[in-house]
Design a protein around this motif. Structure first.
Motif, PDB file in Angstrom:
ATOM      1  N   ILE A 133       0.837  -1.199   0.000  1.00  0.00           N
ATOM      2  CA  ILE A 133       0.000   0.000   0.000  1.00  0.00           C
ATOM      3  C   ILE A 133       0.873   1.250   0.000  1.00  0.00           C
ATOM      4  N   ALA A 134       1.896   1.272   0.852  1.00  0.00           N
ATOM      5  CA  ALA A 134       2.779   2.444   0.938  1.00  0.00           C
ATOM      6  C   ALA A 134       3.445   2.719  -0.407  1.00  0.00           C
ATOM      7  N   PHE A 135       3.927   1.677  -1.059  1.00  0.00           N
ATOM      8  CA  PHE A 135       4.578   1.850  -2.357  1.00  0.00           C
ATOM      9  C   PHE A 135       3.581   2.307  -3.420  1.00  0.00           C
ATOM     10  N   ALA A 136       2.355   1.787  -3.359  1.00  0.00           N
ATOM     11  CA  ALA A 136       1.329   2.180  -4.330  1.00  0.00           C
ATOM     12  C   ALA A 136       0.980   3.661  -4.172  1.00  0.00           C
ATOM     13  N   VAL A 137       0.835   4.105  -2.943  1.00  0.00           N
ATOM     14  CA  VAL A 137       0.541   5.517  -2.686  1.00  0.00           C
ATOM     15  C   VAL A 137       1.702   6.391  -3.160  1.00  0.00           C
ATOM     16  N   LEU A 154      -5.728   9.873  -5.587  1.00  0.00           N
ATOM     17  CA  LEU A 154      -5.762   8.643  -4.805  1.00  0.00           C
ATOM     18  C   LEU A 154      -7.182   8.327  -4.354  1.00  0.00           C
ATOM     19  N   SER A 155      -7.498   7.045  -4.307  1.00  0.00           N
ATOM     20  CA  SER A 155      -8.756   6.580  -3.738  1.00  0.00           C
ATOM     21  C   SER A 155      -8.508   6.262  -2.265  1.00  0.00           C
ATOM     22  N   LEU A 156      -9.087   7.046  -1.388  1.00  0.00           N
ATOM     23  CA  LEU A 156      -8.893   6.797   0.039  1.00  0.00           C
ATOM     24  C   LEU A 156      -9.579   5.501   0.467  1.00  0.00           C
ATOM     25  N   ASN A 157     -10.574   5.059  -0.312  1.00  0.00           N
ATOM     26  CA  ASN A 157     -11.235   3.774  -0.067  1.00  0.00           C
ATOM     27  C   ASN A 157     -11.177   2.954  -1.349  1.00  0.00           C
ATOM     28  N   SER A 158     -10.377   1.897  -1.360  1.00  0.00           N
ATOM     29  CA  SER A 158     -10.300   1.017  -2.530  1.00  0.00           C
ATOM     30  C   SER A 158     -10.439  -0.421  -2.052  1.00  0.00           C
ATOM     31  N   LYS A 159     -10.517  -1.341  -2.994  1.00  0.00           N
ATOM     32  CA  LYS A 159     -10.739  -2.738  -2.632  1.00  0.00           C
ATOM     33  C   LYS A 159      -9.993  -3.644  -3.603  1.00  0.00           C
ATOM     34  N   PHE A 160      -9.910  -4.915  -3.208  1.00  0.00           N
ATOM     35  CA  PHE A 160      -9.330  -5.936  -4.082  1.00  0.00           C
ATOM     36  C   PHE A 160     -10.453  -6.756  -4.716  1.00  0.00           C
ATOM     37  N   SER A 182      -6.477  -8.852  -7.682  1.00  0.00           N
ATOM     38  CA  SER A 182      -6.132  -7.617  -8.370  1.00  0.00           C
ATOM     39  C   SER A 182      -7.108  -6.525  -7.916  1.00  0.00           C
ATOM     40  N   GLN A 183      -7.098  -5.378  -8.601  1.00  0.00           N
ATOM     41  CA  GLN A 183      -8.087  -4.336  -8.374  1.00  0.00           C
ATOM     42  C   GLN A 183      -8.779  -4.041  -9.695  1.00  0.00           C
ATOM     43  N   PHE A 184     -10.102  -3.915  -9.662  1.00  0.00           N
ATOM     44  CA  PHE A 184     -10.861  -3.745 -10.895  1.00  0.00           C
ATOM     45  C   PHE A 184     -11.448  -2.338 -11.008  1.00  0.00           C
ATOM     46  N   ASP A 185     -12.606  -2.116 -10.430  1.00  0.00           N
ATOM     47  CA  ASP A 185     -13.333  -0.867 -10.654  1.00  0.00           C
ATOM     48  C   ASP A 185     -12.921   0.264  -9.717  1.00  0.00           C
ATOM     49  N   VAL A 186     -12.212  -0.064  -8.623  1.00  0.00           N
ATOM     50  CA  VAL A 186     -11.769   0.991  -7.705  1.00  0.00           C
ATOM     51  C   VAL A 186     -10.259   0.849  -7.477  1.00  0.00           C
ATOM     52  N   PRO A 187      -9.444   1.309  -8.425  1.00  0.00           N
ATOM     53  CA  PRO A 187      -7.984   1.233  -8.241  1.00  0.00           C
ATOM     54  C   PRO A 187      -7.527   2.228  -7.188  1.00  0.00           C
ATOM     55  N   ILE A 188      -6.352   2.027  -6.660  1.00  0.00           N
ATOM     56  CA  ILE A 188      -5.856   2.905  -5.603  1.00  0.00           C
ATOM     57  C   ILE A 188      -5.472   4.288  -6.130  1.00  0.00           C
ATOM     58  N   ALA A 189      -5.150   4.414  -7.417  1.00  0.00           N
ATOM     59  CA  ALA A 189      -4.785   5.715  -7.991  1.00  0.00           C
ATOM     60  C   ALA A 189      -5.242   5.781  -9.440  1.00  0.00           C
ATOM     61  N   SER A 197      -6.000   7.210   5.404  1.00  0.00           N
ATOM     62  CA  SER A 197      -6.288   8.502   6.013  1.00  0.00           C
ATOM     63  C   SER A 197      -5.509   9.576   5.275  1.00  0.00           C
ATOM     64  N   GLN A 198      -6.009  10.806   5.307  1.00  0.00           N
ATOM     65  CA  GLN A 198      -5.314  11.899   4.639  1.00  0.00           C
ATOM     66  C   GLN A 198      -3.967  12.151   5.287  1.00  0.00           C
ATOM     67  N   GLU A 199      -3.885  11.944   6.593  1.00  0.00           N
ATOM     68  CA  GLU A 199      -2.615  12.114   7.308  1.00  0.00           C
ATOM     69  C   GLU A 199      -1.568  11.131   6.796  1.00  0.00           C
ATOM     70  N   TYR A 200      -1.995   9.882   6.540  1.00  0.00           N
ATOM     71  CA  TYR A 200      -1.094   8.845   6.005  1.00  0.00           C
ATOM     72  C   TYR A 200      -0.572   9.269   4.635  1.00  0.00           C
ATOM     73  N   VAL A 201      -1.479   9.755   3.789  1.00  0.00           N
ATOM     74  CA  VAL A 201      -1.086  10.190   2.440  1.00  0.00           C
ATOM     75  C   VAL A 201      -0.148  11.381   2.512  1.00  0.00           C
ATOM     76  N   ASP A 202      -0.445  12.334   3.390  1.00  0.00           N
ATOM     77  CA  ASP A 202       0.402  13.534   3.514  1.00  0.00           C
ATOM     78  C   ASP A 202       1.812  13.173   3.980  1.00  0.00           C
ATOM     79  N   ASP A 203       1.920  12.214   4.890  1.00  0.00           N
ATOM     80  CA  ASP A 203       3.248  11.793   5.369  1.00  0.00           C
ATOM     81  C   ASP A 203       4.076  11.216   4.226  1.00  0.00           C
ATOM     82  N   ILE A 204       3.440  10.414   3.376  1.00  0.00           N
ATOM     83  CA  ILE A 204       4.160   9.848   2.229  1.00  0.00           C
ATOM     84  C   ILE A 204       4.511  10.938   1.234  1.00  0.00           C
ATOM     85  N   GLN A 205       3.572  11.868   1.005  1.00  0.00           N
ATOM     86  CA  GLN A 205       3.835  12.982   0.089  1.00  0.00           C
ATOM     87  C   GLN A 205       5.076  13.766   0.541  1.00  0.00           C
ATOM     88  N   ASN A 206       5.180  14.016   1.833  1.00  0.00           N
ATOM     89  CA  ASN A 206       6.307  14.792   2.368  1.00  0.00           C
ATOM     90  C   ASN A 206       7.623  14.017   2.336  1.00  0.00           C
TER      91      ASN A 206
END
Length: 553
Positions: free
Chosen positions: A122-126, A136-142, A159-166, A359-368
């Motif tokens: 997940i971290a690498f995908a983000v 980014l999709s904050l809610n995705s599924k396999f 895999s991921q079909f209709d709701v990819p992570i990005a 969470s947005q905080e998780y995404v922001d940490d990776i962005q930074n």
């Protein structure tokens, strides 16, 4: 079909599913699938190919094609992630391990074995989604993709079909000057997480295939581009930029020869002015960027020729293989299988895995935490006044870029530092098969070397000698100068004595010089340098030498 195929499995030499997984002899499992056909199971017989011209005339043909037809190209890129374990189990994956030694009940698809998602995936995908400017999709599924092959033991792929992570991103690419130059922006449709399948090894005689499940369950990110590319060069440069990006992010080693980065290219052609896309053909088995370019150019020529002959109905949606023949005339795409449609995969949500909620905080940490990306680095280097050739070379490898940045941070002249790295240092690394991290030279000492030459402490020739000593053995510039007594001679009187000695010892050459053979000046300069052991200041030497050679006394 599944039961038919599994009935054909035979032990060779060990059982695929032994009675005790702990009792594997030598830790190796083999599976052999015997076939009744005389060709690999994944390849259908194909009709004779339409002849396409050899590579020597390919460029002219493509220029002619561009006048009447337009190619539309998209790429699906699979990036194998550099995680310590697989996507849904604790098995490590090491490229080159003996067959079926990196397996467990989960990645072998044994009944009752449940997957657990590796959080690093997940971290690498983000990280990659952000670097590709995606939403980014904050809610995705396999999802389960019903994709049965002998090297996919579960009979489906997670895999991921209709709701990819990005999704909905883009990537910027600088086309090299030798290919026309320019800046291109290619759209990214989506980035999704999935697991890899195993690997089939086909016998030369085509009577059976062996399966290695080491790769089954290895985490992948699939990057699907928009159909924005129009020729093989653009596609190859797009793929190269993706490789550069995943290496900068350290999410994958990106080695195509190991299968860590694999490109499946979709190609169609249409008459100029037509808005409707032509029939799409997928090309697999592309293990280098040059293969991507050549395979696309071949396929464009093949499809255009069928159009011109009124046989465009023979262009069908299929998967083709690229065959790299030894001769230009044998390089071609051949039919592998008819292309499946979405309905054939029968997607449905994966019941054994929960939703992926960010969470947005998780995404922001990776962005930074993102490093300076290749596109941003190239623009910064351009502002320093470097040529595009310099920029593309330095920014291509993050480690080289870091070395360059560290060198100029110590005060080195930007252009001189680039020249040393792109010239003598790059040549040394190539000859010795080393990376920039393997050499003994440090950025601090390269900066000191450049300053020593610029300030006249040592000559450029001595600088090169010191450089190779530092590259191979390490040390300091000042230490080597003192140890080998390499300080440049700048005293005009001392240099004049050496010039007079050389001129006096070569009366024949002096007569020839004064007779009109002025190129002999280089001979005299070389002799003085030899006498001074390379330490004479070249500027002072040449000035005094010209005075003596042209003197009538």
């Amino acid at each position: 079909m599944a039961s038919t195929i599994f009935r054909s499995f035979q032990v060779h030499p060990f059982l695929l599913y032994p009675t005790s997984l702990l009792g594997r002899r030598n830790g190796v499992l083999y599976c052999t699938m015997k076939t009744t056909q005389s060709q690999p199971a994944t390849q259908e017989k194909h009709s004779p190919q339409t002849k396409v011209s050899s590579s020597s005339t390919q460029s002219k043909k493509l220029n002619k094609i561009a006048e009447d037809y337009e190619a539309v190209i998209g790429i699906e890129t699979h990036v194998q992630l550099s995680t310590l374990t697989k996507a849904f189990c604790g098995c490590p994956y090491n490229y080159g391990s003996p067959p079926n030694t990196c397996v467990c009940p989960i990645c072998m698809g044994l009944p009752g074995a449940l997957p657990v998602l590796n959080s690093r995936v997940i971290a690498f995908a983000v990280k990659l989604g952000l670097a590709l400017n995606c939403k980014l999709s904050l809610n995705s599924k396999f999802d389960r993709k019903q994709y049965f092959y002998p090297d996919l033991p579960k009979g489906y792929q997670i895999s991921q079909f209709d709701v990819p992570i990005a999704s909905g991103g883009y990537i910027d690419v600088d086309i090299p000057v030798e290919y026309g130059g320019g800046h291109k922006k290619f759209g990214i449709t989506r980035v999704h997480m999935e697991e890899d399948a195993g690997k089939l090894l086909h016998a030369d005689n085509g009577t059976y295939s062996q399966v290695d499940l080491n790769r089954a369950g290895v985490p992948l990110l699939e990057i699907v581009s928009e159909p924005d590319m129009r020729n093989g060069i653009e596609a190859a440069e797009y793929a190269a930029e993706l490789q550069r990006l995943v290496r900068y992010l350290r999410v994958s080693n990106g080695n195509m020869q190991e299968g860590s980065l694999r490109c499946d290219v979709n190609v169609s052609v249409r008459p100029i002015g037509q808005s409707k896309f032509g029939t799409k053909v997928e090309i697999k088995n592309l293990n280098s960027f040059s293969s991507v370019s050549r395979a696309i150019d071949f396929e464009i020529s093949r499809q255009v020729q069928l159009h011109r002959e009124g046989q465009e109905d023979q262009i069908v949606q299929e998967t083709r293989l690229w065959e790299e023949g030894a001769q230009a005339s044998t390089k071609k795409t051949v039919t592998m299988r008819k292309k499946e449609g979405l309905s054939d995969y029968r997607y449905f949500p994966e019941p054994d895995l929960p939703m992926v909620i960010l969470s947005q905080e998780y995404v922001d940490d990776i962005q930074n935490s993102l490093p300076e990306l290749p596109e941003i680095k190239r623009r910064r280097y351009e502002k320093m006044g470097l040529s595009m050739q310099d920029v593309l070379f330095l920014a291509n490898d993050k480690n080289i870029a870091d070395f360059f940045d560290a060198t100029i941070a110590k005060g080195a002249d930007t252009k001189l530092a680039a020249n040393w790295i792109m010239g003598d240092i790059a040549a040394f690394m190539k000859n010795e098969k080393l990376t920039i991290n393997d050499i003994k030279l440090t950025p601090e000492e390269l900066s000191e070397l450049i300053a020593s030459i610029k300030d006249g402490v040592i000559s450029g020739k001595i600088g090169k000698e010191i450089l190779f000593e530092l590259l191979a053995k390490g040390g300091t510039v000042k230490g080597l100068i003192e140890e080998k007594d390499l300080v440049q001679i700048t005293d005009p009187a001392e240099i004049e004595k050496m010039v007079e000695k050389v001129v006096a010892e070569n009366p024949k050459q002096l007569e020839q010089y004064r007779g009109g053979k002025t190129k002999l000046q280089g001979f005299f300069a070389g002799q003085v340098m030899k006498l001074s052991k390379g330490k004479a200041n070249p500027g002072i030497l040449n000035k005094i030498l010209l005075q003596k050679l042209n003197s009538k006394n």
